[in-house]
Motif scaffolding. Sequence first.
Motif, PDB file in Angstrom:
ATOM      1  N   LEU A 228      52.517  46.470  39.759  1.00  0.00           N
ATOM      2  CA  LEU A 228      51.663  46.018  40.935  1.00  0.00           C
ATOM      3  C   LEU A 228      51.746  44.548  41.900  1.00  0.00           C
ATOM      4  N   ASP A 229      51.524  44.022  41.267  1.00  0.00           N
ATOM      5  CA  ASP A 229      51.704  42.555  41.395  1.00  0.00           C
ATOM      6  C   ASP A 229      53.134  42.071  42.057  1.00  0.00           C
ATOM      7  N   ALA A 230      54.450  42.452  41.003  1.00  0.00           N
ATOM      8  CA  ALA A 230      55.830  41.844  41.460  1.00  0.00           C
ATOM      9  C   ALA A 230      55.733  42.348  42.524  1.00  0.00           C
TER      10      ALA A 230
ATOM     11  N   GLY B 167      48.767  34.407  30.487  1.00  0.00           N
ATOM     12  CA  GLY B 167      49.430  36.190  30.309  1.00  0.00           C
ATOM     13  C   GLY B 167      50.708  36.624  31.027  1.00  0.00           C
ATOM     14  N   THR B 168      51.345  37.472  31.225  1.00  0.00           N
ATOM     15  CA  THR B 168      52.073  37.721  32.151  1.00  0.00           C
ATOM     16  C   THR B 168      52.073  37.555  33.724  1.00  0.00           C
ATOM     17  N   SER B 169      50.792  37.508  33.585  1.00  0.00           N
ATOM     18  CA  SER B 169      51.023  37.794  35.566  1.00  0.00           C
ATOM     19  C   SER B 169      51.070  36.084  35.693  1.00  0.00           C
ATOM     20  N   LEU B 170      51.368  35.097  34.652  1.00  0.00           N
ATOM     21  CA  LEU B 170      52.007  33.428  35.079  1.00  0.00           C
ATOM     22  C   LEU B 170      50.821  33.206  36.818  1.00  0.00           C
TER      23      LEU B 170
HETATM   24  N1  LIG Z   1      40.168  41.425  43.063  1.00  0.00           N
HETATM   25  C1  LIG Z   1      40.883  42.196  42.564  1.00  0.00           C
HETATM   26  N2  LIG Z   1      41.799  43.288  43.008  1.00  0.00           N
HETATM   27  C2  LIG Z   1      42.902  43.820  42.743  1.00  0.00           C
HETATM   28  N3  LIG Z   1      43.622  43.330  41.838  1.00  0.00           N
HETATM   29  C3  LIG Z   1      43.286  42.565  40.954  1.00  0.00           C
HETATM   30  C4  LIG Z   1      41.710  41.748  41.498  1.00  0.00           C
HETATM   31  N4  LIG Z   1      41.377  40.755  40.817  1.00  0.00           N
HETATM   32  C5  LIG Z   1      42.334  40.339  39.739  1.00  0.00           C
HETATM   33  N5  LIG Z   1      43.317  41.262  39.823  1.00  0.00           N
HETATM   34  C6  LIG Z   1      44.698  41.693  39.248  1.00  0.00           C
HETATM   35  O1  LIG Z   1      44.018  40.651  37.721  1.00  0.00           O
HETATM   36  C7  LIG Z   1      45.588  40.558  38.066  1.00  0.00           C
HETATM   37  C8  LIG Z   1      45.797  38.922  36.731  1.00  0.00           C
HETATM   38  O2  LIG Z   1      44.685  39.543  35.742  1.00  0.00           O
HETATM   39  P1  LIG Z   1      45.259  38.968  34.290  1.00  0.00           P
HETATM   40  O3  LIG Z   1      44.535  37.450  35.260  1.00  0.00           O
HETATM   41  O4  LIG Z   1      43.822  40.036  33.152  1.00  0.00           O
HETATM   42  O5  LIG Z   1      45.985  38.346  33.620  1.00  0.00           O
HETATM   43  P2  LIG Z   1      46.892  37.985  33.280  1.00  0.00           P
HETATM   44  O6  LIG Z   1      45.913  37.213  31.918  1.00  0.00           O
HETATM   45  O7  LIG Z   1      47.620  37.317  32.903  1.00  0.00           O
HETATM   46  O8  LIG Z   1      47.386  38.323  31.642  1.00  0.00           O
HETATM   47  P3  LIG Z   1      48.030  39.556  30.387  1.00  0.00           P
HETATM   48  O9  LIG Z   1      47.673  38.089  29.175  1.00  0.00           O
HETATM   49  O10 LIG Z   1      47.045  40.281  30.086  1.00  0.00           O
HETATM   50  O11 LIG Z   1      49.185  40.166  30.760  1.00  0.00           O
HETATM   51  C9  LIG Z   1      46.175  40.103  39.292  1.00  0.00           C
HETATM   52  O12 LIG Z   1      47.867  39.616  39.470  1.00  0.00           O
HETATM   53  C10 LIG Z   1      45.966  40.911  40.036  1.00  0.00           C
HETATM   54  O13 LIG Z   1      47.089  41.840  39.613  1.00  0.00           O
END
Ligand SMILES: Nc1ncnc2c1ncn2[C@@H]1O[C@H](COP(=O)(O)OP(=O)(O)OP(=O)(O)O)[C@@H](O)[C@H]1O
Length: 398
Positions: A218-220, A25-28
């Motif tokens: 938030l992440d960025a 996903g976008t969180s890479l």
């Molecule tokens: N314990 C936690 N506390 C706070 N935030 C969390 C926690 N665990 C995960 N996250 C958040 O979730 C993010 C990862 O989300 P996810 O794995 O759903 O992303 P993704 O698969 O890339 O998403 P998408 O493809 O839907 O954009 C982390 O970068 C963080 O922001």
Amino acid sequence: MNPQIAQLYQIAQKPSRLILGLMSGTSLDGLDLALCRFSGFGLNTQVELVKHQTIAYPEEFKQAIREVFAKEQIHFPSLSTLNAQIARLHAQYILDSLQSWGITPQEVDAIASHGQTVMHRPMRSGNLPDSTLQIGDGDHIAHLTGIITLSDFRQKHIAGGGEGAPLAVYGDYFLFSKKGEHRILLNIGGIGNFTYLSASQDPKDILVTDTGPGNTLLDAYVRQHFPGFHYDKDARLARQGILHIPLLDSLLNLPFFQEAFPKSTGPEYFNLALLNQVIQENGYSLTPVDTLRTLTELTAQSISKAMQRYIPAIQTMDCRLIVSGGGSKNPLLMERLAKINPHMQVSESDQLGIASEAKEAVLFALLANETLMDDQVAANRRLGDSPWLSLGKISLPN
Ligand SMILES: Nc1ncnc2c1ncn2[C@@H]1O[C@H](COP(=O)(O)OP(=O)(O)OP(=O)(O)O)[C@@H](O)[C@H]1O
Ligand SMILES: CC(=O)N[C@H]1[C@@H]2OC[C@@H](O2)[C@@H](O)[C@@H]1O[C@H](C)C(=O)O
């Protein structure tokens, strides 16, 4: 006949199929792999999540993707290289995972690969078509694993009049709708999106849209201001801050939030440059933890407002809110969602029998199952406002 075409035909006739869904996903953060056994299709789909895991990307690989991800200007040769490089890495992760699970590639009927989104470009004005680009080519994966691979699921959705996202609606409807119960399936990944499934179970009543930022801002922000941190684990930082209401209001007034539903978005729009622009234009001054508290509130409020505006009836009806994605692990965000929506029963999607972190990979495996099995395909079918087509391109191994 090409024996691989015969194999495809046989797979579509089997009573059940083993499909490996892949999502990055976008969180890479890495690649989610979900090995699923499917029988049936459409509302008769039965799925068993046989194995799943997430493999974290090496830091230098994440960095290489960030160089081209959602950028207006990039080093074009790098994009070409990454298309092959991502596919090769994913193929390696597939072979490693299968080996660790004690499953041979021959046992897997198909792979469903989302690929890495590097650009998502819905155009809400002007004459240019909507477009989206996922890389990590399916032919490489098919050839390197020896498994028939379906990939590039978003293009036909756009050709059929959608924006290429969200596609979660298919799986949400087929797997999680329940006659007699109004449900909202909310995924908080980099971007937030939800599917509203009416108690009628009528596909015409489905509503599906992105809501705005999930974790992406938030992440960025954490990466930029707290070196060594990748995200605000358990909201420890945001909880130290104070909500800055003027910044929250300015962000909620951004044009994306005023646009009509359904809509989709990405980090192309919701990024730190936009946040800094809003802060500077208004002359706001706030500490990093106050900013994180405010961004957490932005996610909770923008999701809640989208639900209230797109589904006005939810104010007066019983509705279950079922949350998945990394954001569901953020306790402050979950607290705020429950507080802003006291009339809803809020729970995590694990309670529906699929681990929250595997849900998106399962949904892409389900799209492949549909493409192989759906015998009712028609040009004008719709799931709410979303075109209902057989998605994905088929790559043969040899
Ligand atoms: N314990 C936690 N506390 C706070 N935030 C969390 C926690 N665990 C995960 N996250 C958040 O979730 C993010 C990862 O989300 P996810 O794995 O759903 O992303 P993704 O698969 O890339 O998403 P998408 O493809 O839907 O954009 C982390 O970068 C963080 O922001
Ligand atoms: C273009 C793209 O990759 N979009 C993702 C992203 O992550 C969440 C949200 O933005 C959603 O629109 C979509 O993914 C999910 C799986 C979907 O299509 O439903």
